[in-house]
Design an enzyme around this catalytic site. Structure first.
Site, PDB file in Angstrom:
ATOM      1  N   GLY A   1     -16.847  36.949  18.609  1.00 55.14           N
ATOM      2  CA  GLY A   1     -16.414  36.797  19.989  1.00 55.14           C
ATOM      3  C   GLY A   1     -17.466  36.158  20.870  1.00 55.14           C
TER       4      GLY A   1
ATOM      5  N   GLY B   1     -16.179  25.546  19.477  1.00 52.46           N
ATOM      6  CA  GLY B   1     -17.141  25.756  20.550  1.00 52.46           C
ATOM      7  C   GLY B   1     -16.872  24.872  21.753  1.00 52.46           C
ATOM      8  N   ASP B   2     -16.482  23.620  21.494  1.00 55.92           N
ATOM      9  CA  ASP B   2     -16.145  22.699  22.586  1.00 55.92           C
ATOM     10  C   ASP B   2     -14.945  23.215  23.372  1.00 55.92           C
ATOM     11  OD1 ASP B   2     -18.074  21.161  21.287  1.00 55.92           O
ATOM     12  OD2 ASP B   2     -16.584  19.938  20.242  1.00 55.92           O
TER      13      ASP B   2
END
Length: 320
Positions: free
Chosen positions: A232, A258-259
């Site tokens: 998380g 992640g982007d």
């Protein structure tokens, strides 16, 4: 969540063509592996482009300032961004360098390894940026996949205009001059990037807090948000920390997760100013993205995220 005002987000970052290679496993040093069941494809990518597409799919007025080569890949990317509804007025054509390329190895577990050839991205200069600020952005969004001087100048121009800065701290280098960034609203690295900046791997709450405290001493950020993959996200505001569990999904490809996370977090925060709801929405969006192959092809829309949350809430209610 209902958008009352459409926000303008200026993304100053990278654009690449990705060579995505689906493989069973990464070869050992000196080993040649023939992937009879594997596949490869060329798809649009780059951390900045992935984020710009995310903003557009969530309904933001996204303006993308980047640099591409004077080549077929650059022209292809510009057309793709226009089709997504991204403002490409400030895309710059570089006659000296090719469009950036990322070579992405995706193992059957969904884990990836990426080699980036910056090309034109590495030639982004301070003087390339000022015109982009004529779009009067509500937020400036940055990553470290372009030249350092461009990142630092973007922060300076934003500070002059009172525009909040959001940074997805990737890719990371231990020697990046973080103090030169000035005031940052949210600074968000992942576990690997945390280790590069601080020497601490945030593997649990205790180590994540140590890393976040060290980062906050290095960056003048209101919030430090650490992306921790299947664990998380972790947020530190200078006095308290919070942990936000990830959704329980089976990953297919983590390439753009992640982007997507940082862009959705930024989008939601700019809309309502609530860091907690922003991170929760980002967790859902990133979880959806890892269940899909590719970079831009994995990015969900706002409607898909809201539907996922609605279905999850109904499931929880039925279980009570």
């Amino acid at each position: 969540m209902v958008d009352l005002v459409k926000k303008t987000i200026l993304v100053i970052s990278s654009a690449n063509i990705d060579l995505v290679q689906k493989i069973d496993r990464v070869p050992y040093s000196g080993e040649t592996v023939v992937e009879n069941d594997g596949t490869y494809s060329y798809v649009p990518g780059g951390k900045g482009a992935n984020s710009a597409v995310t903003f557009a799919r969530f309904g933001a007025d996204c303006v993308f300032c980047c640099k591409v080569g004077a080549d077929a890949n650059g022209a292809k990317l510009k057309n793709l961004y226009k089709a997504e509804g991204i403002d490409t007025r400030f895309m710059i054509e570089d006659s000296e360098n090719p469009t950036g390329l990322a070579s992405i190895l995706v193992e059957k577990t969904g884990k990836n390894r990426i080699i980036v050839f910056p090309g034109a991205n590495g030639n982004m200069r301070a003087e390339d940026l000022e015109d982009a600020f004529t779009c009067y952005p509500d937020a400036v969004y940055l990553q470290f996949e372009i030249a350092d001087e461009a990142v630092i100048e973007a922060c300076r121009l934003a500070a002059e205009r009172g525009v909040p800065v959001f940074i997805d701290a990737a890719p990371a280098r231990f020697d990046f001059p973080l103090k030169k960034l000035g005031e940052v609203e949210i600074f968000s690295p992942n576990e690997t990037e945390c280790r590069a900046f601080t020497g601490i791997t945030p593997s649990n709450e205790e180590s994540a807090l140590k890393a976040a405290i060290r980062l906050r001493n290095m960056v003048n950020a209101k919030y430090i948000v650490i992306k921790m993959g299947e664990k998380g996200a972790f947020m530190f505001d200078g006095s308290e920390y919070f942990v936000y569990p990830a959704e329980n999904v089976v990953p297919v490809d983590t390439t753009a997760a992640g982007d997507v996370f940082t862009a959705v977090m930024t989008y939601s925060y700019v809309q309502n100013g609530n860091i907690h709801s922003a991170i929760r929405m980002a967790n859902v969006a990133a979880s959806i993205s890892v269940t899909r192959a590719g970079a831009s092809t994995s990015i969900p829309t706002l409607a898909e995220v809201l539907e996922y949350r609605r279905a999850a809430e109904e499931k929880e209610s039925a279980a009570e």
